[in-house]
Write a protein that holds these residues in place. Structure first.
Motif, mmCIF file in Angstrom:
data_model
loop_
_atom_site.group_PDB
_atom_site.id
_atom_site.type_symbol
_atom_site.label_atom_id
_atom_site.label_comp_id
_atom_site.label_asym_id
_atom_site.label_seq_id
_atom_site.Cartn_x
_atom_site.Cartn_y
_atom_site.Cartn_z
ATOM 1 N N HIS A 1 100.565 60.405 17.430
ATOM 2 C CA HIS A 1 100.903 59.008 17.751
ATOM 3 C C HIS A 1 101.989 59.011 18.813
ATOM 4 O O HIS A 1 102.922 59.814 18.759
ATOM 5 C CB HIS A 1 101.396 58.291 16.508
ATOM 6 C CG HIS A 1 100.372 58.270 15.418
ATOM 7 N ND1 HIS A 1 99.465 57.249 15.270
ATOM 8 C CD2 HIS A 1 100.074 59.169 14.455
ATOM 9 C CE1 HIS A 1 98.661 57.517 14.264
ATOM 10 N NE2 HIS A 1 99.011 58.686 13.749
ATOM 11 N N ASP B 1 104.162 53.325 19.083
ATOM 12 C CA ASP B 1 103.369 52.221 19.608
ATOM 13 C C ASP B 1 101.936 52.423 19.110
ATOM 14 O O ASP B 1 101.717 53.189 18.184
ATOM 15 C CB ASP B 1 103.493 52.112 21.134
ATOM 16 C CG ASP B 1 103.072 53.360 21.887
ATOM 17 O OD1 ASP B 1 102.127 54.033 21.439
ATOM 18 O OD2 ASP B 1 103.667 53.651 22.936
ATOM 19 N N ASP B 2 100.978 51.737 19.680
ATOM 20 C CA ASP B 2 99.621 51.769 19.134
ATOM 21 C C ASP B 2 98.766 52.919 19.654
ATOM 22 O O ASP B 2 97.621 53.061 19.224
ATOM 23 C CB ASP B 2 98.912 50.446 19.435
ATOM 24 C CG ASP B 2 99.551 49.283 18.695
ATOM 25 O OD1 ASP B 2 100.117 49.520 17.607
ATOM 26 O OD2 ASP B 2 99.489 48.154 19.202
ATOM 27 N N ALA B 3 99.277 53.738 20.551
ATOM 28 C CA ALA B 3 98.462 54.811 21.132
ATOM 29 C C ALA B 3 98.321 55.979 20.160
ATOM 30 O O ALA B 3 99.289 56.416 19.549
ATOM 31 C CB ALA B 3 99.072 55.292 22.437
ATOM 32 N N VAL B 4 97.094 56.465 20.029
ATOM 33 C CA VAL B 4 96.785 57.607 19.169
ATOM 34 C C VAL B 4 95.847 58.516 19.948
ATOM 35 O O VAL B 4 94.964 58.031 20.667
ATOM 36 C CB VAL B 4 96.086 57.164 17.859
ATOM 37 C CG1 VAL B 4 95.734 58.365 16.992
ATOM 38 C CG2 VAL B 4 96.961 56.195 17.087
ATOM 39 N N TRP C 1 105.200 57.741 20.726
ATOM 40 C CA TRP C 1 106.471 57.071 20.491
ATOM 41 C C TRP C 1 107.103 56.835 21.857
ATOM 42 O O TRP C 1 106.953 57.666 22.770
ATOM 43 C CB TRP C 1 107.385 57.943 19.632
ATOM 44 C CG TRP C 1 106.971 57.998 18.191
ATOM 45 C CD1 TRP C 1 105.780 58.445 17.689
ATOM 46 C CD2 TRP C 1 107.753 57.608 17.080
ATOM 47 N NE1 TRP C 1 105.770 58.353 16.337
ATOM 48 C CE2 TRP C 1 106.979 57.838 15.926
ATOM 49 C CE3 TRP C 1 109.033 57.107 16.946
ATOM 50 C CZ2 TRP C 1 107.446 57.568 14.646
ATOM 51 C CZ3 TRP C 1 109.507 56.829 15.661
ATOM 52 C CH2 TRP C 1 108.713 57.059 14.537
#
Length: 188
Positions: free
Chosen positions: A182, A160-163, A184
Motif C-alpha cells: 500500500h 492512500d488508496d493505491a495498492v 503511503w
C-alpha cells in the motif's frame, strides 16, 4: 577525571563504496525479522545476499539518474541502517505540481531498531528531496508490516488508496503468489 557523553556516536551519511555489504546484511536481517509471516520462510530463504550487495554497490557508484541516493545510518563506524530515495515525476493530471520523491527503502538492523536511526534516515532523505525541489514523499508498505505503518504514521505519512501486488514466486500448484503493498505519502 574522565569525560563522557550521554549521547551515542550516531550519524547519517551518504553511502560510499564498501557500504554495500553492510547494507545487504541489514536488509536481509530486517526483512527476515519483519516479514517472516507475510512472505514466508521459503521466499526469505531464497534471498541472495551477494546479489543484494551487487545491486547496492551499483546504486552507490552508478545511480540510474539525478536524485537517486543511498544513505547509511552509523553507530560509530558501523553501518546499522540505510535509506534509498529516488525522484518521482509530478502527476500527469496536475502539470503544475512539483515533483516528488520516493523512499525506495529504509531498513535498520533489528538489534539497532527503536533508537532513532530510522527517524534520522527519514529526516535526511526528506532534506535531500526538498533540496531537489520535491514537495511530496511516497513509499510502499507491505501488508502486515505494522511496525513500519506505526513508524510512518508517527512521521506524518498516511496510507492512500493505491495498492500494488508484489510477486513472490509460484505456489506448489504453479499458481503465482503475491502480497500487496500500500502506498503511503505526505507533503514535505
Amino acid at each position: 577525571m574522565a569525560l563522557f557523553s550521554e549521547q551515542a556516536d550516531v550519524s547519517v551519511r551518504p553511502a560510499v563504496p564498501g557500504d554495500e555489504l553492510a547494507i545487504a546484511a541489514t536488509q536481509l536481517a530486517a526483512w527476515r525479522a519483519a516479514h517472516a509471516d507475510t512472505l514466508g520462510p521459503d521466499v526469505l530463504a531464497q534471498l541472495d545476499g551477494a546479489a543484494f550487495a551487487e545491486r547496492w554497490a551499483q546504486a552507490i557508484t552508478a545511480p540510474p539518474g539525478r536524485g537517486y541516493r543511498v544513505l547509511v545510518a552509523c553507530e560509530g563506524a558501523d553501518v546499522v541502517g540505510f535509506a534509498a530515495v529516488a525522484p518521482v515525476a509530478a502527476p500527469e493530471d496536475t502539470p503544475l505540481a512539483a515533483p516528488g520523491g520516493e523512499l525506495l527503502a529504509l531498513e535498520v538492523a533489528p538489534a539497532s531498531q527503536r533508537v532513532g536511526h530510522g527517524s534520522r534516515l527519514l529526516a535526511a532523505a526528506v532534506d535531500l528531496l526538498r533540496e531537489d525541489g520535491a514537495d511530496h514523499l511516497q513509499t510502499w508498505v507491505l501488508d502486515g508490516d505494522v511496525a513500519r505503518a506505526q513508524f510512518l504514521t508517527s512521521a506524518g505519512l498516511g496510507a492512500d488508496d493505491a495498492v500494488r501486488a508484489l510477486a513472490t514466486g509460484t505456489g506448489r500448484d504453479g499458481e503465482p503468489l503475491s502480497v500487496n503493498e500500500h502506498r503511503w505519502s505526505a507533503t514535505i
